[in-house]
Structure formats: structure tokens, C-alpha cells
Design an enzyme around this catalytic site. Structure first.
Site, mmCIF file in Angstrom:
data_model
loop_
_atom_site.group_PDB
_atom_site.id
_atom_site.type_symbol
_atom_site.label_atom_id
_atom_site.label_comp_id
_atom_site.label_asym_id
_atom_site.label_seq_id
_atom_site.Cartn_x
_atom_site.Cartn_y
_atom_site.Cartn_z
ATOM 1 N N SER A 289 -72.836 17.156 81.978
ATOM 2 C CA SER A 289 -71.633 16.696 81.269
ATOM 3 C C SER A 289 -72.065 16.181 79.907
ATOM 4 O O SER A 289 -73.253 15.944 79.677
ATOM 5 C CB SER A 289 -70.971 15.563 82.042
ATOM 6 O OG SER A 289 -71.759 14.395 81.968
ATOM 7 N N ASP A 290 -71.111 16.000 78.989
ATOM 8 C CA ASP A 290 -71.471 15.289 77.767
ATOM 9 C C ASP A 290 -71.510 13.795 78.096
ATOM 10 O O ASP A 290 -71.113 13.368 79.176
ATOM 11 C CB ASP A 290 -70.500 15.617 76.625
ATOM 12 C CG ASP A 290 -71.145 15.352 75.264
ATOM 13 O OD1 ASP A 290 -72.193 14.673 75.224
ATOM 14 O OD2 ASP A 290 -70.613 15.808 74.241
ATOM 15 N N TRP A 291 -71.955 13.028 77.137
ATOM 16 C CA TRP A 291 -72.179 11.589 77.335
ATOM 17 C C TRP A 291 -70.884 10.916 77.861
ATOM 18 O O TRP A 291 -69.922 10.745 77.112
ATOM 19 C CB TRP A 291 -72.573 10.981 75.993
ATOM 20 C CG TRP A 291 -72.966 9.545 76.037
ATOM 21 C CD1 TRP A 291 -72.134 8.491 76.198
ATOM 22 C CD2 TRP A 291 -74.289 9.020 75.898
ATOM 23 N NE1 TRP A 291 -72.847 7.322 76.177
ATOM 24 C CE2 TRP A 291 -74.174 7.613 75.984
ATOM 25 C CE3 TRP A 291 -75.548 9.577 75.702
ATOM 26 C CZ2 TRP A 291 -75.273 6.771 75.881
ATOM 27 C CZ3 TRP A 291 -76.637 8.729 75.594
ATOM 28 C CH2 TRP A 291 -76.500 7.343 75.692
ATOM 29 N N GLY A 292 -70.889 10.602 79.140
ATOM 30 C CA GLY A 292 -69.727 9.919 79.714
ATOM 31 C C GLY A 292 -68.491 10.787 79.864
ATOM 32 O O GLY A 292 -67.398 10.266 80.133
ATOM 33 N N SER A 293 -68.627 12.097 79.739
ATOM 34 C CA SER A 293 -67.406 12.906 79.745
ATOM 35 C C SER A 293 -66.785 13.046 81.140
ATOM 36 O O SER A 293 -65.652 13.480 81.269
ATOM 37 C CB SER A 293 -67.645 14.283 79.115
ATOM 38 O OG SER A 293 -68.491 15.066 79.908
#
Ligand code: BGC
Length: 733
Positions: A289-293
């Protein structure tokens, strides 16, 4: 008698052999095939251990030594991956030793980092790299970045970014390869090759990560993290091709975007992540995932809480959760509740382990502990940095051949906030670059004009604000010089992530300074350093020549000075259109035809952009012959050869890039006015002729996707377009 002894002896030895065999489990046996090793390891893992593999943790916010030291103790030995911010291989090995020796099964940790345009040796930003049209150089630059990364402890980069970008207010245009799907595809493959080498297990390869899958650059109004309304047709035509090329090139991983794609967020989208990526393209690596996505699904209104976010992201096909710990907290419970089948967990873990095995981490978890001098700034890396910077610079304008400077120039005014800048020259996402190692424009000029001309420096103004107190000194410097070089542009923090701008014009103070300098009555050469195309406004009309240098990285000074002195000849061309004003966004070359081509323009400004995609001047001239086609018609199972002879008709050696476009005027799904299908860059000595060739493959170059990604090849008339030429040919059944 002897036989009996041997038999007895062998029988006695059997348990010893069995123990020895047990002592080296299949997954630890280098000689076993990777898939067997994965299955063997998986069988031994508990659910908790499996879920830990899906967790990516991060060090504190920076690479401060205390921070790293403290975080090292906090790293759990079972963690799947770490965003690794140190440059120190000793730390890497210490952390890795924890995983190998303190975890039950000794599974190596995958160390990831954003190596976007170089690690310590910082290369030009990716947008600039695309303007070089030199894929070999890009591969070489990425290979250097990979080696420096690996030697510093990094196994995995979150690059390349291949989001086709057409709204320059979005700060992340700097990180990708511009407005065209084909250009993004070509440089995607070039960079994957550079990072991953021939084989992921090569000592200096690192895993690549295609990001941000998918449609992120369509964030509304260029505002980062916003909704992106992507029609299925646009998705397949514009956004999917670079990803498909990257997957085919063997990219180990992908990163799912923050954006909400027409109602289903990218990090919880089963269609893009599973249907397309895993089933249709058969990608066997993993998605992070992207950062915290994953957690972001909550504010996006797609999950009511962290547990639902975990369920939706995981079931859609995101295997690794970047930093928000949503998976570690919830997946076990979700399996217990039978909302997540164990088979899906196993598949996800296998994908992660597969990349670790392919990287050779199980067999060689530790890296060499070389001193920094042996890792960074090697002469060949610096040479690539300089060459790539040179080839990515674009001469936008050159009225009355203001450039190169005449040999009679004895005093040069060097004015503007970029002249002695080293921080902003690196651009955003500068990896582990350090500003003190950057060669400034001033340093480049000192070397270039040493003993030939006097340099009169004045800063003039800052990048923004209203302080004009430096104007007078700048004017004095201009007055006593033969030519005025003004170096301006953007600060690095104006592009990159979360760096949206409402206008792509530079702050007024910069234009004001140039207007002021006009009083000196000297030729003005504008050198622009920025991370996006700009609205040039009066900057254009006030300047005699404009050299776009982008954010050229560590070795930009020499090429800027060399191009201005004429020792070097510009060869960059724009990979993204410069609109006339911000209000023209979006403007890109491969727009579709309008219902009323002669109407619908702007009432208050010209409708044409300032500088089109593909624009870029040289100090020499290239003359194109008429295009020759091997036939005027051909069948779907045949190929057509196109050729054009290009002559360097000027007095200088130079490099020319021929861009081959196809136009399909009538089709069952409307087509863009023209689409780039191939390009080639060659060097031509003064007076030399070279033949550029393009073999048209109907399925590859004339077909188009529908909204399901199914390609259609239709018979009929097409045009081949280069420069100002257009030639018709027919495709028959
Ligand atoms: C960015 C990614 C980046 C990741 C890790 C995110 O905020 O969107 O591009 O790779 O952080 O640093």
C-alpha cells in the site's frame, strides 16, 4: 562378511543423515527451487508469523543517528519489511542479524527506501530524465542508484513512478516521465532494468516498485490525495500501458495509490489489483500500500474502521501494509471470523517471500560494509549524472542565436536565486543526496569560463516574497557585463508529494527582477530550474534565450555552463507540454479532436500552449527527407517499414531524436489526434546523414484498447506523423 559390515554401518548412519537433512530445511537449501523453498517455509509458519510478513514498519521520521539507534532496538525480528532510512550498512546488518538469528524461522527483512532519482549520487528528476529521450542513460543511472542503495543496506526502491501526468499543478509531475503513456512505458522499462539488473539476485540489484497504481495523477484540480475520476477508456489508454510494460519487464512489486478511482479507492480496488494485475497480467510479486493508504480508506468513506479497512484492502489484493499497522492489528481476527480465507493469506505471504528469495536475501542477508568513499560518487556514476543532466536540458527559445555565447563576451552577469543554490538543484525526493556535494551553476561557470570571462554575481531576489533590495546590485552587475544570465525557478519543496500549486507561474518577484534587469539593455538568457512545466508569462518575452535545466541533481553546474558557452550542444526535448497559462490545464499533445475543431478556443488567450511536447532546440539544424514507406498499404499480419533520412545541416555535431506518431482519423472508439509510438535518438556529426527507421507492427502500433482493455485492430486509413510531415497508409484485413 564385509557386505554385512557395510550394510550395518550404513544402517547406523541413516539416523545421522536424517538429522543432517532435518538440520537444513528445504527453505534454507540454496539448491532447492524457489517455489519449493517457499512452500516449505510457509508450512512451518504460524498465522501470526505470516501476518508479520505483511507488515512494513518504519524508522522514525529521519536518519538521525540516535533515532536510528533507538528504533533498531524496537524493530521486531519477525517484521516483513522496513523503510530503511540509514545509509549505514553496519546498521542494516545488525537489524538483519536480529531477523536471521532471533526470529524462529530466520526470515530476512526487506529493506525499502525511496530511491527516486539516485541514492547519494543524485540524478536529474525523472521528468527531466524523460526529456533526455535516452533510455540507456536512464538504465545506467538506475543501476548506479541500485548499487549505492544495496551497498548502504537497501534492497527495494519505491520507484519508478509511472503516473502519466497532465496537470502540472500536481506536485508529483516531477517524479514521473511526463504526459505520454508511451514515454512513461519506455522509461519505466529502462528504470526497472537498471534497478533490477539482469537478475534480482545479482549482488547490486534492488527490487523495483511501480507506483502509484493507478490513476493518481488525475487527482482533482491537481490537489494531492484527492478523488480521481478515471473512465475505463482513459484507464486503459493512458494509465495502464506503463504498468503493463513494467509488469512485463519483471518489476517485482507495485504500490497502490492513495486516490479514490471513480468511487473505489486504489488501495482497495479488486478490479485493478486482482482482476488485472494478478489474473490478467499474471504478476507474481506483491503489492504494497502507499504510506497509510489502508487506513486512509476511513477518511475516504470506504471503510468504517481499521478492521474493515484491513479486510477491504487485503481482499482487493494489497499484500503489504505500509506503516499504519492495520494488517497486524486485524488480519488474525478476520481469519478467525472466516472473513479472510487462509488460502488468501498464504498466497499473499508467498508473493512477499518470493521476492525475498529472488533477491537472494535468504542466502545472503548481509551486505558488504564498505566505507562511504567506496560506495558513492564513483567517477563513472558522476559521468552518468553529468551526461544525463546535459541531455535532459531543453533549449526552449533562442532568438537571434543569443546562445551559445559569443567568444567576445568578456563579462558575464550571473543573477538570480538559483546561481549559487545547491539544495533546490537536487529536486524533491533526493534520496540520501547532500547539498554540499552539488555542483552549483556558479561553480560550473567558474570552471567553464576560467581565464576567459569575468563573472559578476548578484542574487537579485529570493524565489518568492517581495524583497527587492537586491535589485539594484543585480542591475549594476548586468550593466557592467556583456550578457545577463538569470537563473531562477522553483524551490524543491514546491514539487513532489503534497506540493500542489494553484498556479504554475513563478512568484511575481522573479518576473519583476528580469523586467528590472532589462534596463541594462543587455541580452538576457534565462536559465530555469523547476520540477514542473511553468506558465512563463512575460518571462518568455523578456528573455532572448531560455534554457530549461529542470532540477538536474548533483552534477548540473558543468552542463549548464557548457551548454551556454557552446562547448556542449543541447539535445533535450520536452516530455511534457508547457501550457500558456495555468488555465489551459489540461493541455497535452495527444488530446482528442473536438466536435468543432475551429471553435471552442479560449476567448481571452491563445488556445495553443507555449511549448509543445517534443519541443527542443539545438545549435545545429537537422533537415528531414520525405518519409519513405515500404508500401502504401499492408495487411494485419504484415509489417510496414518507415524511414526518414535526417541530415545535420548545421556546423556543429549534435543529437537528434525522431518522434514517430500515428494518427487514426476514424475508428469505432475515437482516437487521440496523434499518439507517439516510437522514438530514437542518434548523434550526427556536422554534415552527416542518418536513416531513422520505424517498423510499424499493426497490433502493437495501430490497435487500441476498449474500456475492458481488449485491443481492437481496425482496417482503414492511418497517418504516420513526424515533425511537420504526415503520410497516409492503409491497413487491410
Ligand atoms: C508516497 C510514496 C512513497 C512512500 C514511502 C508516500 O507518502 O506517496 O510515493 O514511496 O510515501 O516513502
Amino acid at each position: 562378511m564385509n557386505m554385512i559390515k557395510i550394510l550395518l554401518g550404513t544402517m547406523l548412519l541413516l539416523p545421522v543423515i536424517a538429522v543432517a537433512q532435518q538440520a537444513v530445511p528445504v527453505y534454507k537449501n540454496k539448491k532447492s527451487p524457489i517455489e519449493l523453498r517457499i512452500s516449505d517455509l510457509l508450512k512451518r509458519m504460524t498465522l501470526e508469523e505470516k501476518i508479520m510478513q505483511m507488515n512494513q514498519w518504519t524508522y522514525g521520521k529521519n536518519a538521525n543517528a540516535n533515532n536510528i539507534e533507538a528504533s533498531k532496538n524496537a524493530v521486531k525480528p519477525e517484521i516483513g519489511s522496513l523503510i530503511y532510512r540509514s545509509i549505514n550498512p553496519v546498521y542494516r546488518n545488525e537489524i538483519m542479524r536480529k531477523a536471521m538469528e532471533e526470529s524462529r524461522l530466520g526470515i530476512p527483512i526487506l529493506m525499502g527506501f525511496d530511491v527516486i532519482h539516485g541514492y547519494r549520487t543524485v540524478y536529474p528528476i525523472p521528468l527531466a530524465q524523460a526529456c533526455s529521450w535516452n533510455k540507456t542513460l536512464v538504465t545506467q543511472a538506475c543501476a548506479v542508484a541500485a548499487k549505492e542503495s544495496r551497498l548502504s543496506g537497501v534492497d527495494w526502491t519505491f520507484a519508478p513512478m509511472i503516473d502519466v501526468a497532465r496537470d502540472a499543478r500536481w506536485g508529483r509531475v516531477a517524479e514521473g516521465y511526463g504526459e505520454d503513456p508511451y514515454v512513461n512505458s519506455v522509461f519505466c522499462v529502462a528504470s526497472v532494468k537498471g534497478y533490477q539488473g539482469k537478475n534480482l539476485s545479482d549482488p547490486y540489484s534492488i527490487a523495483a516498485c511501480l507506483k502509484h497504481y493507478i490513476g493518481y495523477s488525475l487527482s482533482e484540480g491537481g490537489r494531492d490525495y484527492r478523488y480521481s475520476d478515471v473512465s475505463a477508456q482513459t484507464m486503459w489508454e493512458t494509465f495502464m500501458p506503463p504498468y503493463e510494460s513494467g509488469v512485463k519487464a519483471g518489476a517485482a512489486t507495485l504500490m497502490s495509490g492513495f486516490n479514490d478511482i471513480s468511487g473505489i479507492p486504489a488501495s482497495a480496488n479488486p478490479y485493478t489489483l486482482t482482476e488485472i494485475l494478478k489474473k490478467r497480467w499474471k504478476h507474481d510479486g506483491f503489492v504494497v500500500s502507499d504510506w497509510g493508504s489502508v487506513e486512509n480508506l476511513i477518511p475516504q468513506g470506504f471503510a468504517k474502521d481499521r478492521k474493515e479497512a484491513a479486510l477491504k484492502s487485503f481482499m482487493a489484493g494489497v499484500e503489504m501494509d505500509m506503516v499504519d499497522n492495520v494488517y497486524v492489528e486485524n488480519l488474525q481476527q478476520l481469519v478467525k471470523e472466516k472473513k479472510i480465507p487462509l488460502a488468501n493469506i498464504d498466497d499473499a505471504v508467498k508473493r512477499i517471500l518470493r521476492i525475498k528469495f529472488r533477491l537472494g536475501l535468504f542466502d545472503k542477508p548481509y551486505v558488504e560494509e564498505l566505507p562511504e568513499v567506496e560506495r558513492y560518487y564513483q567517477p563513472e556514476s558522476m559521468a552518468i549524472a553529468q551526461q544525463l543532466a546535459e541531455e535532459s536540458m531543453v533549449l526552449l527559445k533562442n532568438t537571434n542565436q543569443a546562445l551559445p555565447l559569443s567568444k567576445d563576451v568578456k563579462q558575464i552577469a550571473l543573477i538570480g536565486p538559483m546561481v549559487k543554490d545547491s539544495v533546490n538543484m537536487m529536486g524533491s525526493w533526493e534520496g540520501q543526496g547532500i547539498a554540499t556535494s552539488v555542483e552549483t551553476i556558479f561553480a560550473g561557470f567558474e570552471k567553464e569560463f576560467n581565464g576567459k570571462a569575468i563573472l559578476n554575481y548578484a542574487k537579485g531576489c529570493h524565489f518568492e516574497g517581495t524583497d527587492e533590495t537586491g535589485f539594484e546590485a543585480a542591475l549594476e552587475a548586468a550593466q557592467k557585463s556583456d550578457v545577463v544570465i538569470v537563473c531562477m525557478g522553483e524551490m524543491k519543496k514546491w514539487s513532489g508529494e503534497n506540493a500542489t500549486r494553484s498556479t504554475i507561474a513563478l512568484p511575481a518577484i522573479q518576473e519583476k527582477l528580469i523586467r528590472y534587469l532589462k534596463k541594462a539593455g543587455k541580452p538576457i538568457i534565462l536559465v530555469l530550474s523547476n520540477g514542473r512545466p511553468l506558465e512563463l508569462g512575460e518571462l518568455d518575452s523578456l528573455s532572448d534565450a531560455i534554457l530549461e535545466i529542470w532540477q538536474p541533481g548533483i552534477a548540473g553546474g558543468t552542463p549548464v555552463a557548457g551548454l551556454i558557452s557552446g562547448r556542449l550542444n543541447p539535445s533535450g526535448k520536452l516530455a511534457i507540454t508547457f501550457p500558456l497559462t495555468t488555465g489551459q490545464i489540461p493541455t497535452y499533445y495527444n488530446m482528442r479532436q473536438s466536435a468543432r475543431p475551429k471553435q471552442g478556443g479560449y476567448q481571452d488567450i491563445a488556445t495553443e500552449p507555449k511549448y509543445w511536447f517534443g519541443h527542443g532546440l539545438s545549435y545545429t539544424t537537422f533537415t528531414y527527407s520525405k518519409i519513405k514507406l515500404s508500401d502504401s498499404s499492408f495487411k494485419k499480419n504484415q509489417k510496414l517499414m518507415a524511414e526518414v533520412e535526417v541530415t545535420n545541416t548545421g556546423l556543429r555535431d549534435g543529437k537528434e531524436t525522431v518522434l514517430w506518431f500515428i494518427a487514426d482519423p476514424v475508428a469505432s472508439i475515437t482516437r487521440p489526434m496523434k499518439e507517439l509510438k516510437f522514438f530514437e535518438k542518434l548523434e550526427l556529426k556536422a554534415g552527416e546523414k542518418k536513416t531513422f527507421k520505424f517498423e510499424i507492427d499493426p497490433m502493437r502500433d495501430l490497435s487500441f484498447p476498449d474500456a475492458n482493455g481488449i485491443r481492437h485492430l481496425e482496417s482503414g486509413d492511418y497517418y504516420l506523423v513526424i515533425q511537420n510531415q504526415k503520410i497516409k497508409f492503409e491497413l487491410m484485413d
